[in-house]
Design a protein around this motif. Structure first.
Motif, mmCIF file in Angstrom:
data_model
loop_
_atom_site.group_PDB
_atom_site.id
_atom_site.type_symbol
_atom_site.label_atom_id
_atom_site.label_comp_id
_atom_site.label_asym_id
_atom_site.label_seq_id
_atom_site.Cartn_x
_atom_site.Cartn_y
_atom_site.Cartn_z
ATOM 1 N N PRO A 18 40.645 -0.862 3.004
ATOM 2 C CA PRO A 18 41.184 0.344 3.058
ATOM 3 C C PRO A 18 40.935 1.398 1.913
ATOM 4 N N SER A 19 40.800 2.669 2.359
ATOM 5 C CA SER A 19 40.402 3.694 1.286
ATOM 6 C C SER A 19 41.497 4.109 0.635
ATOM 7 N N LYS A 52 45.158 -8.606 8.735
ATOM 8 C CA LYS A 52 44.915 -7.330 7.861
ATOM 9 C C LYS A 52 45.775 -7.375 6.725
ATOM 10 N N VAL A 53 47.210 -7.545 6.983
ATOM 11 C CA VAL A 53 48.014 -7.386 5.999
ATOM 12 C C VAL A 53 47.719 -8.406 4.806
ATOM 13 N N ILE A 54 47.407 -9.990 5.284
ATOM 14 C CA ILE A 54 47.098 -10.649 4.406
ATOM 15 C C ILE A 54 45.908 -10.669 3.676
ATOM 16 N N SER A 55 44.946 -10.126 4.350
ATOM 17 C CA SER A 55 43.571 -10.117 3.838
ATOM 18 C C SER A 55 43.753 -9.088 2.514
ATOM 19 N N TYR A 56 44.639 -7.753 2.893
ATOM 20 C CA TYR A 56 45.048 -6.886 2.018
ATOM 21 C C TYR A 56 45.473 -7.466 0.692
ATOM 22 N N LEU A 81 52.048 -17.024 13.732
ATOM 23 C CA LEU A 81 52.654 -15.923 12.994
ATOM 24 C C LEU A 81 53.674 -16.176 12.079
ATOM 25 N N LYS A 82 54.455 -16.973 12.174
ATOM 26 C CA LYS A 82 55.555 -17.546 11.324
ATOM 27 C C LYS A 82 54.851 -17.960 9.955
ATOM 28 N N LYS A 83 53.907 -18.662 9.904
ATOM 29 C CA LYS A 83 53.079 -19.141 8.685
ATOM 30 C C LYS A 83 52.702 -17.906 7.780
ATOM 31 N N MET A 84 51.842 -16.829 8.619
ATOM 32 C CA MET A 84 51.338 -15.862 7.867
ATOM 33 C C MET A 84 52.547 -14.854 7.248
ATOM 34 N N CYS A 85 53.773 -14.847 8.093
ATOM 35 C CA CYS A 85 54.770 -14.198 7.597
ATOM 36 C C CYS A 85 55.535 -14.817 6.299
ATOM 37 N N TYR A 86 55.627 -15.911 6.332
ATOM 38 C CA TYR A 86 56.220 -16.779 5.200
ATOM 39 C C TYR A 86 55.346 -16.625 3.943
ATOM 40 N N LEU A 87 54.000 -16.703 4.403
ATOM 41 C CA LEU A 87 52.971 -16.372 2.986
ATOM 42 C C LEU A 87 53.325 -15.146 2.302
ATOM 43 N N TYR A 88 53.660 -14.189 3.495
ATOM 44 C CA TYR A 88 53.510 -12.587 2.798
ATOM 45 C C TYR A 88 54.723 -12.714 1.865
ATOM 46 N N VAL A 89 56.131 -13.236 2.550
ATOM 47 C CA VAL A 89 57.333 -13.057 2.208
ATOM 48 C C VAL A 89 57.122 -13.817 0.754
ATOM 49 N N GLY A 90 56.953 -15.168 0.827
ATOM 50 C CA GLY A 90 56.879 -15.657 -0.592
ATOM 51 C C GLY A 90 56.006 -14.881 -1.840
ATOM 52 N N ASN A 91 55.126 -14.279 -1.261
ATOM 53 C CA ASN A 91 54.078 -13.494 -2.456
ATOM 54 C C ASN A 91 55.075 -12.264 -2.921
ATOM 55 N N TYR A 92 55.609 -11.674 -2.195
ATOM 56 C CA TYR A 92 56.226 -10.466 -2.668
ATOM 57 C C TYR A 92 57.842 -10.606 -2.950
ATOM 58 N N ALA A 93 58.505 -11.643 -2.684
ATOM 59 C CA ALA A 93 59.869 -11.985 -2.804
ATOM 60 C C ALA A 93 60.130 -11.911 -4.426
#
Length: 834
Positions: A18-19, A52-56, A81-93
């Protein structure tokens, strides 16, 4: 018109990068459009956006702004989708505890999903939020998870309780989770659940044992006989990790009698044949711990475990082999005779890395005896020609160690002398060092060795230790080497180019020895080396040269007795490790202690860590502002920054030449103190005449020590602001690096840096920053000359354990750094005396 260059570069960039914020905003809009949609193929679209969200997020781009949209899109049965969402949530929580509250509802809902995989993933993610304010929401789902019909969910719930304990121990204990885990451990049919319960209970009860007697009793209850046998009878059902966990527990168990020892060993006999090295090592630890008090059985255990260990050491990757070899190395060093018949298994292979070869060389050295010495030395001699120079060096040292063990010395000495004919610098260097040690233990071989060593050109020996060994032999056997005085003389001529203080010290002693054996030929060289030694910057060299000079002044016969006393053959060389340290390592078998070859406290406790190099910059040092009117600055190093304070600077051989005059001044006689007593001056006159005779003999011309330089006057009210200090410290080069020995009174007085700061300030040397915790302190001092504004900066690192301080001095006027160093050392050495 051609497009601008930057436009073409932008168009060729990767589309996945992303630019700016616009890409994240686009993702947010697309996710919001898909939230709640049930159209066919919507899950595939969500997957692409999630990726894309996880890669960013992975490459460090902040995508926390799409948190709510990610949560809204998680209402799906797609487990990917659940796994990727849980990964995202755990990173930013954890970094966004406020928005983490938004995840509670959907995670609790997923904890009740029909799919056990989703229930387990949701529970794991819920416990991984690690937000203290949300622990109340964990108790209910964890309690339900422990009773879940799926073993996967129960496994996750058990580890979730351990996570809860680390977030809020009181919440975990109040919910009575340890009792539930204990019941589950004893009754659950799934072995992985049982193993997780054991792991969690050990950690929880160990943490609570220091504050609760009940927790201490519960921890000890894990070592009771019924529970130990319960685990042993089920050990074949456990996985590899769980088996290691059980075996570590069994190793701490104390059997009631010898029959119980044999029962346990019979139950675990087949574990020695396991394909996993960790299981085998854990089993070996159990066998050795159980039989420590049974000498005969303990020896039989060594015989039994040899084959599994050697098999493991020769299979798998080099890293795995090294871990197993480290444990085998420990056992070989404890009982070398039991492994002497297996020496061929320790031969090095051409494709093995150096760290594996080094261990094998040490084991070959240890198992050498009268029966296998010839074969082992022959093999080691083949390694001397190895292209790997460090291994070639280690091989030569191994041959020398075997010779020092009194095995077939005649043949080994011949092999070592043959190494000198290879005309390789590193081979010659290592061989000379070993020959020196051999001659100290076996002086009867001096004739054969010196005949070969005397033919070596000193110009071909460049390494300091090898050069020192050659000089020692020239001095010790000067009567057997025809050119010894002339070789020493040529080396003395290069005194100024010799950087090693060790070599200069050996030159002094060897010249003295050679002088007493061959005076006419060595007279000139001795005078030259004594004059050079007395003028040397290194304090040890200067002191030894001055001692020899004064001994010769007093009595040459006494000097000869000091330099050439009757010598006894060296019987034993000191071991690098004490028996206590070796026993501690053995007690920590199957751990990193064996790989590091040091007990755990030596690499976990800060006071035992080795010296660490650190930057000259003061960027990591927190320096506060100093009042212009205040001479004593506050202690301003963060107390938590202890790692910085553990560092010590590297020693340098240079010493301030101003130290050369210490203690040479004659005492004055005060006539007012009483009547003068008549003194017989005849002995003094004779001593003076003898001194002049020695000076004339050696051509020294030294009549008196050089006068002391004028003392340096410092400004008692010197002030420097922290910013200027920091800037100067970065810009100025290091003038001197020295080591100061502290007095016992100074060590006792240094409980905190403040007494030392006040002592130094009383002598016009001010502290601008200090910190640390006993036994390590670090201080930064400054001083200014009284006649101008020239500034001296000092870094002082103190280790009370060794009673030594390392100082590093920087100065605006480097020509006065020696004088300031003398003043600083004089003041520092008086700390604690008054």
């Amino acid at each position: 018109m051609a497009p601008p260059a930057y436009q073409s570069q932008r168009s060729s960039s990767s589309p996945s990068q992303p630019s700016g914020k616009s890409e994240v905003s686009d993702l947010r809009l697309q996710l919001r459009q898909l939230a709640g949609s049930r159209a066919p193929g919507v899950d595939d679209s969500k997957r692409e956006l999630y990726k894309k969200v996880i890669s960013y997020m992975t490459i460090g781009i902040d995508v926390s702004s799409v948190f709510s949209e990610m949560v809204m899109c998680s209402a799906t049965s797609d487990i990917v989708l659940k796994k990727m969402c849980y990964l995202y949530v755990g990173n930013y929580a954890k970094s966004n505890p406020d928005i983490a509250l938004l995840t509670i509802n959907f995670l609790q809902r997923d904890c009740k999903d029909q799919d056990p995989m989703i229930r387990g993933l949701a529970l794991r993610s819920l416990c991984s939020l690690r937000v203290p304010n949300l622990v109340e929401y964990l108790v209910g789902p964890l309690g339900s998870g422990l009773k879940d019909g799926s073993s996967y969910v129960r496994m996750v719930a058990v580890m979730g309780i351990l996570k809860l304990y680390h977030i809020s121990a009181n919440t975990c204990i109040d919910a009575d989770f340890p009792a539930t885990l204990k019941h589950l451990m004893l009754n659950d049919p799934e072995t992985q659940v049982v193993a997780n319960c054991l792991l969690a209970l050990q950690e929880i009860w160990s943490g609570e044992a220091s504050s609760s007697e009940e927790a201490s009793r519960e921890r000890d209850s894990l070592l009771r006989k019924p529970l130990i046998y319960y685990f042993l009878n089920r050990i074949r059902e456990f996985g590899e990790f769980a088996q290691c966990l059980v075996l570590e527990l069994v190793a701490k168990y104390v059997p009631s009698d010898n029959s119980e020892v044999f029962d346990i060993m019979n139950l675990l006999e087949d574990r020695l044949q396991h394909a996993n090295g960790a299981v085998v090592l854990a089993t070996i630890k159990v066998f050795m711990q159980l039989t420590l008090s049974m000498t005969d059985v303990h020896q039989q255990v060594y015989e039994r475990i040899k084959a599994p260990l050697i098999t493991l050491a020769n299979t798998g990757s080099h890293e795995q082999s090294y871990a197993v070899l480290s444990h085998l190395h420990l056992l070989v060093m404890r009982a070398p005779m039991l492994f002497s018949s297996d020496y061929k298994h320790f031969y090095c292979h051409y494709n093995e890395p150096s760290y594996v070869k080094k261990l094998k060389l040490e084991m070959l050295t240890a198992v050498a005896n009268e029966d296998n010495t010839y074969e082992i030395v022959t093999e080691l001699c083949e390694y001397v020609a190895n292209v790997d120079i460090p291994i070639a060096r280690e091989s030569i040292r191994a041959v020398g160690k075997i010779a020092l063990q009194q095995y077939d010395v005649n043949a080994i000495v011949d092999r070592l002398l043959q190494f000198l004919e290879m005309e390789k610098d590193y081979v010659t260097a290592e061989t000379l060092v070993l020959i020196k040690d051999l001659l100290r233990k076996y002086p009867q071989w001096s004739h054969d060795c010196i005949a070969v060593v005397g033919s070596i050109s000193s110009n071909n020996v460049q390494e300091p230790k090898a050069k020192a060994a050659l000089i020692w032999m020239l001095g010790e056997y000067a009567q057997d080497v025809a050119d010894a005085p002339y070789i020493l003389e040529s080396m003395i001529e290069n005194w100024e180019e010799e950087d090693s203080a060790e070599v200069r010290l050996h030159l002094l002693t060897a010249s003295m020895k050679c002088f007493f054996r061959r005076p006419p030929e060595t007279q000139k060289a001795l005078g030259t080396v004594l004059a050079a030694g007395i003028a040397d910057f290194h304090q040890d060299v200067h002191d030894r040269a001055l001692m020899y000079y004064r001994l010769l002044q007093q009595s040459p016969s006494i000097a000869e007795k000091v330099v050439n006393p009757p010598k006894q053959d060296v019987s034993v060389f000191a071991d690098t490790q004490s028996n206590e340290i070796k026993d501690r390592i053995f007690d920590e078998f199957n751990s990193l202690s064996v790989v590091y070859q040091k007990p755990s406290f030596m690499f976990t406790d800060k006071e035992h860590r080795g010296p660490f190099e650190f930057s000259d910059e003061l960027g990591n040092l927190s320096i506060g502002s100093e009042s212009a009117n205040s001479v004593v600055p506050a202690q301003i190093v963060d107390a938590n920054d202890k790692d910085l304070l553990l560092s010590t600077t590297e020693k340098e051989d240079s010493r301030a030449s101003s130290n050369n005059g210490d203690g040479y001044g004659a005492s004055l006689i005060d006539a007012s103190s009483g009547p003068l007593v008549a003194v017989d001056t005849q002995p003094a006159v004779q001593a003076a005449q003898a001194s002049m005779a020695i000076d004339d003999l050696l051509g020294l011309g030294i009549t008196a020590p050089a006068p002391l330089p004028p003392s340096l006057k410092l400004n008692a009210k010197a002030v420097i602001d922290p910013g200027t200090f920091q800037q100067k410290w970065r810009q100025l080069p290091v003038c001197l690096t020295q080591e100061i020995q502290m007095t016992s009174q100074g060590v006792a007085a240094l409980t905190t840096p403040q007494p030392l700061i006040q002592h130094m300030q009383g002598n016009s040397i001010h502290c601008i920053a200090s910190g640390g915790q006993s036994p390590n302190f670090k201080l930064f001092f400054f001083a200014q000359k009284a006649e101008d504004t020239s500034t001296f900066l000092v870094e002082c690192v103190i280790n009370k354990s060794s009673s030594k301080a390392q100082i590093k001095i920087k100065a605006d006027d480097q020509s006065t750094s020696n004088a300031f160093s003398e003043s600083f050392q004089s003041v520092f050495s008086k700390f604690g005396m008054s």
